[in-house]
Design a protein around this motif. Structure first.
Motif, short mmCIF file in Angstrom:
data_model
loop_
_atom_site.label_atom_id
_atom_site.label_comp_id
_atom_site.label_asym_id
_atom_site.label_seq_id
_atom_site.Cartn_x
_atom_site.Cartn_y
_atom_site.Cartn_z
N ARG A 8 32.41 -23.63 -70.85
CA ARG A 8 32.24 -22.24 -71.11
C ARG A 8 30.84 -22.35 -72.46
NH1 ARG A 8 32.67 -17.01 -69.49
NH2 ARG A 8 30.77 -16.12 -69.52
N LEU A 9 29.31 -21.93 -72.14
CA LEU A 9 28.53 -22.45 -73.45
C LEU A 9 27.29 -21.09 -73.34
CD1 LEU A 9 26.78 -23.56 -75.53
CD2 LEU A 9 25.91 -25.21 -73.97
N ASP A 10 27.83 -20.07 -73.69
CA ASP A 10 26.97 -18.52 -74.22
C ASP A 10 27.64 -17.97 -72.68
OD1 ASP A 10 26.44 -19.28 -76.78
OD2 ASP A 10 24.52 -20.17 -75.95
N ASP A 11 27.02 -17.62 -72.14
CA ASP A 11 26.45 -17.34 -70.18
C ASP A 11 26.86 -18.04 -69.34
OD1 ASP A 11 26.50 -14.10 -71.79
OD2 ASP A 11 24.31 -14.53 -71.76
N ASP A 12 26.66 -19.30 -69.77
CA ASP A 12 26.87 -20.31 -68.91
C ASP A 12 27.45 -20.94 -68.76
OD1 ASP A 12 23.75 -19.60 -68.70
OD2 ASP A 12 22.99 -21.29 -69.55
N ASN B 274 22.54 -18.32 -61.96
CA ASN B 274 23.00 -19.03 -62.96
C ASN B 274 24.26 -20.63 -62.29
OD1 ASN B 274 21.97 -19.94 -65.26
ND2 ASN B 274 23.54 -18.45 -66.19
N LYS C 10 20.00 -25.94 -65.24
CA LYS C 10 19.41 -24.36 -65.94
C LYS C 10 18.99 -24.21 -64.52
CE LYS C 10 19.62 -20.27 -68.91
NZ LYS C 10 20.45 -19.98 -68.55
#
Length: 251
Positions: free
Chosen positions: A110-114, A154, A184
């Motif tokens: 997980r990286l922020d919302d990604d 996403n 992305k």
């Protein structure tokens, strides 16, 4: 049908009767995997007036027109021409088709919302192994990948640092992922991992390829394989492809 391959100083054996197909077929169906905001592929008989090119409709042959986009529909292999002003052809730049490959399974972070694949994860999975190709299977790994509609979802992608690591790791020329893109979905056209892997800021890696939309079944173990990477003969930056694995065993 056993064959022994001399690879550098090693001898490895494969069974040609046990191919492992990791491609996703293009099909004219709502169940066809899809991305990039376009309609699904169409496969339908040619029509000339009242004549319909279908045996079912009375013709002597089935004679279908096919409308698809290799980047959006099914497994495809692309070269640097995908992101350069000059459209280089995958058919002209992929000239070898058999490679030593490593299958690895990665649980995206997980990286922020990604959700992303990092350099650290690839370093851990590959260690000191030297391979021509790296095949990444992401978790969770369900058969839903065969029909998923990826637009505006996403999906997981590969961080630039991870793509640089693969580029700089000796010998890795071919990257295969079970994702619609290594980048992305909406990144304002930066395409950081594409650019990093093909080294667009330096000497272009013309013979390096990225294959997207593969599916590696859970029955396939992580490890060493020979990869037969076949494309259709399109003069285009990308082509539908059929990557086939053969388990490599030391002799």
């Amino acid at each position: 049908m056993q064959t022994t391959i001399q690879y550098n100083s090693r001898k490895l054996q494969i069974d040609l009767k046990k191919p492992i197909d990791i491609s996703i077929a293009i099909q004219a169906s709502s169940n066809s995997v899809n991305a990039w905001y376009i309609d699904g592929p169409k496969i339908e008989p040619a029509v000339d007036g009242e004549w319909i090119a279908s045996v079912k409709e009375g013709a002597a042959v089935n004679f279908n027109n096919i409308n698809f986009n290799p980047h959006a529909h099914g497994t495809h292999t692309e070269c640097v021409g995908h992101i350069t002003e000059k459209v280089h052809s995958i058919n002209q730049n992929l000239k070898q088709f058999f490679f030593l490959a490593e299958v690895i399974t990665v649980a995206p972070e997980r990286l922020d919302d990604d959700f992303v694949i990092s350099k650290k994860q690839l370093q851990y999975a590959l260690g000191n192994k030297k391979r021509d190709a790296v095949i990444i299977r992401t978790l969770p790994n369900t058969k839903g990948k065969l029909s998923r509609q990826y637009s505006n979802t996403n999906p997981t992608y590969i961080l630039e640092e991870a793509a640089i690591y693969l580029r700089e790791k000796g010998g890795v020329k071919h990257l295969l992922v079970d994702l619609p893109s290594v980048d992305k979905e909406k990144d304002e056209g930066e395409l950081l991992s594409h650019n990093a892997f093909w080294n667009t800021s330096g000497k272009l890696r013309m013979d390096a390829t990225i294959t997207e939309f593969i599916y590696v079944d859970n029955s396939v173990e992580d490890g060493e394989y020979f990869l037969n990477l076949q494309i259709a003969s399109f003069e285009n930056d990308a082509s539908p492809s059929k990557p086939i694995l053969y388990k490599a065993e030391p002799v």
